[in-house]
Enzyme design. Structure first.
Site, PDB file in Angstrom:
ATOM      1  N   TYR A  33     -21.024 -22.987 -20.096  1.00 60.86           N
ATOM      2  CA  TYR A  33     -21.106 -21.595 -20.534  1.00 60.86           C
ATOM      3  C   TYR A  33     -22.530 -21.230 -20.903  1.00 60.86           C
ATOM      4  O   TYR A  33     -23.398 -22.104 -21.023  1.00 60.86           O
ATOM      5  CB  TYR A  33     -20.162 -21.343 -21.719  1.00 60.86           C
ATOM      6  CG  TYR A  33     -20.614 -21.951 -23.031  1.00 60.86           C
ATOM      7  CD1 TYR A  33     -20.514 -23.323 -23.257  1.00 60.86           C
ATOM      8  CD2 TYR A  33     -21.156 -21.162 -24.044  1.00 60.86           C
ATOM      9  CE1 TYR A  33     -20.937 -23.879 -24.454  1.00 60.86           C
ATOM     10  CE2 TYR A  33     -21.571 -21.714 -25.247  1.00 60.86           C
ATOM     11  CZ  TYR A  33     -21.456 -23.074 -25.452  1.00 60.86           C
ATOM     12  OH  TYR A  33     -21.881 -23.625 -26.630  1.00 60.86           O
ATOM     13  N   ARG A  52     -30.734 -22.505 -17.004  1.00 59.97           N
ATOM     14  CA  ARG A  52     -29.991 -23.540 -17.732  1.00 59.97           C
ATOM     15  C   ARG A  52     -28.538 -23.587 -17.259  1.00 59.97           C
ATOM     16  O   ARG A  52     -27.941 -24.675 -17.160  1.00 59.97           O
ATOM     17  CB  ARG A  52     -30.066 -23.290 -19.238  1.00 59.97           C
ATOM     18  CG  ARG A  52     -29.453 -24.436 -20.042  1.00 59.97           C
ATOM     19  CD  ARG A  52     -29.656 -24.272 -21.529  1.00 59.97           C
ATOM     20  NE  ARG A  52     -28.987 -23.097 -22.034  1.00 59.97           N
ATOM     21  CZ  ARG A  52     -29.105 -22.640 -23.272  1.00 59.97           C
ATOM     22  NH1 ARG A  52     -29.881 -23.265 -24.144  1.00 59.97           N
ATOM     23  NH2 ARG A  52     -28.455 -21.561 -23.665  1.00 59.97           N
ATOM     24  N   ARG A 100      -2.956 -31.319 -12.849  1.00 61.56           N
ATOM     25  CA  ARG A 100      -3.715 -32.141 -13.795  1.00 61.56           C
ATOM     26  C   ARG A 100      -3.957 -33.561 -13.277  1.00 61.56           C
ATOM     27  O   ARG A 100      -3.015 -34.301 -12.999  1.00 61.56           O
ATOM     28  CB  ARG A 100      -3.001 -32.192 -15.152  1.00 61.56           C
ATOM     29  CG  ARG A 100      -3.844 -32.853 -16.237  1.00 61.56           C
ATOM     30  CD  ARG A 100      -3.139 -32.799 -17.592  1.00 61.56           C
ATOM     31  NE  ARG A 100      -3.979 -33.381 -18.639  1.00 61.56           N
ATOM     32  CZ  ARG A 100      -4.066 -34.695 -18.863  1.00 61.56           C
ATOM     33  NH1 ARG A 100      -3.357 -35.536 -18.132  1.00 61.56           N
ATOM     34  NH2 ARG A 100      -4.859 -35.152 -19.811  1.00 61.56           N
ATOM     35  N   LYS A 148     -24.746 -27.672 -21.390  1.00 67.81           N
ATOM     36  CA  LYS A 148     -24.045 -26.700 -22.237  1.00 67.81           C
ATOM     37  C   LYS A 148     -22.586 -26.615 -21.769  1.00 67.81           C
ATOM     38  O   LYS A 148     -22.172 -25.664 -21.093  1.00 67.81           O
ATOM     39  CB  LYS A 148     -24.739 -25.331 -22.152  1.00 67.81           C
ATOM     40  CG  LYS A 148     -24.425 -24.427 -23.324  1.00 67.81           C
ATOM     41  CD  LYS A 148     -25.418 -23.294 -23.411  1.00 67.81           C
ATOM     42  CE  LYS A 148     -25.000 -22.207 -24.376  1.00 67.81           C
ATOM     43  NZ  LYS A 148     -24.815 -22.622 -25.749  1.00 67.81           N
ATOM     44  N   GLU A 181     -29.779 -31.427 -34.256  1.00 70.72           N
ATOM     45  CA  GLU A 181     -29.870 -29.954 -34.187  1.00 70.72           C
ATOM     46  C   GLU A 181     -28.725 -29.383 -35.013  1.00 70.72           C
ATOM     47  O   GLU A 181     -27.987 -30.109 -35.664  1.00 70.72           O
ATOM     48  CB  GLU A 181     -29.800 -29.486 -32.732  1.00 70.72           C
ATOM     49  CG  GLU A 181     -28.539 -29.914 -32.016  1.00 70.72           C
ATOM     50  CD  GLU A 181     -28.484 -29.512 -30.546  1.00 70.72           C
ATOM     51  OE1 GLU A 181     -29.137 -28.523 -30.175  1.00 70.72           O
ATOM     52  OE2 GLU A 181     -27.768 -30.194 -29.789  1.00 70.72           O
ATOM     53  N   LEU A 205     -29.536 -29.610 -27.229  1.00 72.78           N
ATOM     54  CA  LEU A 205     -29.542 -28.580 -26.189  1.00 72.78           C
ATOM     55  C   LEU A 205     -30.937 -27.963 -26.162  1.00 72.78           C
ATOM     56  O   LEU A 205     -31.493 -27.633 -27.218  1.00 72.78           O
ATOM     57  CB  LEU A 205     -28.504 -27.507 -26.504  1.00 72.78           C
ATOM     58  CG  LEU A 205     -28.406 -26.438 -25.419  1.00 72.78           C
ATOM     59  CD1 LEU A 205     -27.664 -26.972 -24.198  1.00 72.78           C
ATOM     60  CD2 LEU A 205     -27.729 -25.183 -25.941  1.00 72.78           C
TER      61      LEU A 205
HETATM   62  N1  PMP Z   1     -28.077 -26.162 -29.845  1.00 73.15           N
HETATM   63  C1  PMP Z   1     -26.757 -25.983 -29.727  1.00 73.15           C
HETATM   64  C2  PMP Z   1     -25.847 -27.145 -29.922  1.00 73.15           C
HETATM   65  C3  PMP Z   1     -26.243 -24.717 -29.419  1.00 73.15           C
HETATM   66  O1  PMP Z   1     -24.915 -24.538 -29.276  1.00 73.15           O
HETATM   67  C4  PMP Z   1     -27.134 -23.621 -29.273  1.00 73.15           C
HETATM   68  C5  PMP Z   1     -26.603 -22.249 -28.998  1.00 73.15           C
HETATM   69  N2  PMP Z   1     -26.278 -22.075 -27.671  1.00 73.15           N
HETATM   70  C6  PMP Z   1     -28.504 -23.870 -29.387  1.00 73.15           C
HETATM   71  C7  PMP Z   1     -28.944 -25.144 -29.682  1.00 73.15           C
HETATM   72  C8  PMP Z   1     -29.507 -22.766 -29.197  1.00 73.15           C
HETATM   73  O2  PMP Z   1     -29.665 -22.471 -27.839  1.00 73.15           O
HETATM   74  P1  PMP Z   1     -30.082 -21.021 -27.375  1.00 73.15           P
HETATM   75  O3  PMP Z   1     -31.346 -20.689 -28.101  1.00 73.15           O
HETATM   76  O4  PMP Z   1     -30.278 -21.127 -25.918  1.00 73.15           O
HETATM   77  O5  PMP Z   1     -28.955 -20.114 -27.765  1.00 73.15           O
END
Ligand code: PMP
Length: 283
Positions: A33, A52, A100, A148, A181, A205
């Protein structure tokens, strides 16, 4: 006004939209997503997000259900049909519908859903002026969070743990006690006029907001360091903040029982917010 969604090639009434019960997103979280911030009906940093998205799709060997150039058209259409001024667009692609079975189905067609919504007005500025509180908890996610993917149960539990402790965000600790993070954001501290954030790897991410902020720091010549930090570094920090597409740059004023700086929104965080908004692209 009827809220509309884009579902597998059609614009449908949001309340009557549906996905098959054997969609692999539903059964296996087998999908990816993106969340796009919308400012004045324009998409923030579209190119970074779409790049991305394609990286995530490629890593999971999911075929894009629409042509690359069609994404922008459909996102714009969702913005228009739902009269989104300031808010977000959520876009999800899964491997599609199949009986499935763990292994990839041979002939499934990827599913796509795009929805959008407005944010309450002043929501961002009000939160920015207050700053947010953070709770730390172990990072229980899989080892490819650079993708993601829809595999979001650990961050859901981490965020709820933060909320249960009267905090707004969770910062995740790796096995060595370093912050990876946030549950849905990248984590930053400021110490001795240097801004510090964890380097990009499979364990975070690669945030689009993070990238844009780094570019804007470079533009103004502000010192930054991509390195890991732990709770001791946080105790010594002058400021802290998070970045994400929906929170932009958001000050952190407390981590667990540690008051950051003097407990108010930091002056560098205010500066970073300003330079960030000057650097975004709107399309
Ligand atoms: N880390 C994680 C785990 C996230 O879910 C997000 C939000 N998508 C981010 C970092 C920040 O990424 P972005 O700036 O692309 O929204």
């Amino acid at each position: 006004m009827t809220r509309e969604a884009f579902v597998n090639g059609e614009y449908t009434d949001y309340n009557k939209s549906f996905i098959h019960i054997e969609d692999r997103g539903y059964q296996f979280a087998d999908g990816v997503y993106e969340v796009f911030a919308i400012i004045e009906s324009k998409i923030v940093d579209y190119e970074g997000h779409i790049k991305r998205l394609y990286r995530s799709l490629n890593e999971l060997r999911i075929i894009s259900p629409i042509q690359k150039k069609s994404y922008k058209f459909h996102i714009k259409e969702i913005i228009k049909r739902n009269i989104i001024n300031n808010g977000l667009v959520y876009l999800q692609v899964t491997r599609g519908v199949a009986s499935r079975d763990f292994k990839f189905p041979k002939n499934s067609k990827s599913s796509i859903v795009i929805i959008g919504k407005n944010s309450p007005s002043d929501y961002y500025n009000d939160n920015f002026n207050k700053g947010i509180s953070v709770k730390t908890t172990n990072d229980l996610r899989w080892k490819r969070v650079d993708i993601k993917s829809l595999n979001l149960l650990p961050p859901v539990l981490a965020k709820q743990f933060a909320v249960d402790n009267n905090c707004d965000e969770a910062w995740l600790l790796d096995e060595n006690g370093y912050i990876t993070e946030g549950s849905s954001s990248n984590a930053w501290i400021v110490k001795n006029k240097t801004v510090i954030t964890r380097p990009v790897s499979n364990s975070i991410l690669n945030g689009i907001t993070r990238s844009t902020l780094i570019k804007s720091l470079e533009k103004v010549g502000y010192k930054y360091s991509e390195r890991r930090f732990n709770l001791n570094d946080i105790k010594d920090a002058d400021e802290a903040f998070i970045t994400s597409a929906t929170q932009f740059v958001m000050p952190v004023i407390r981590v667990n029982n540690i008051k950051i700086g003097n407990g108010n929104v930091g002056k560098f965080t205010i500066l970073f917010k300003e330079i960030y908004f000057k650097s975004i692209s709107l399309s």
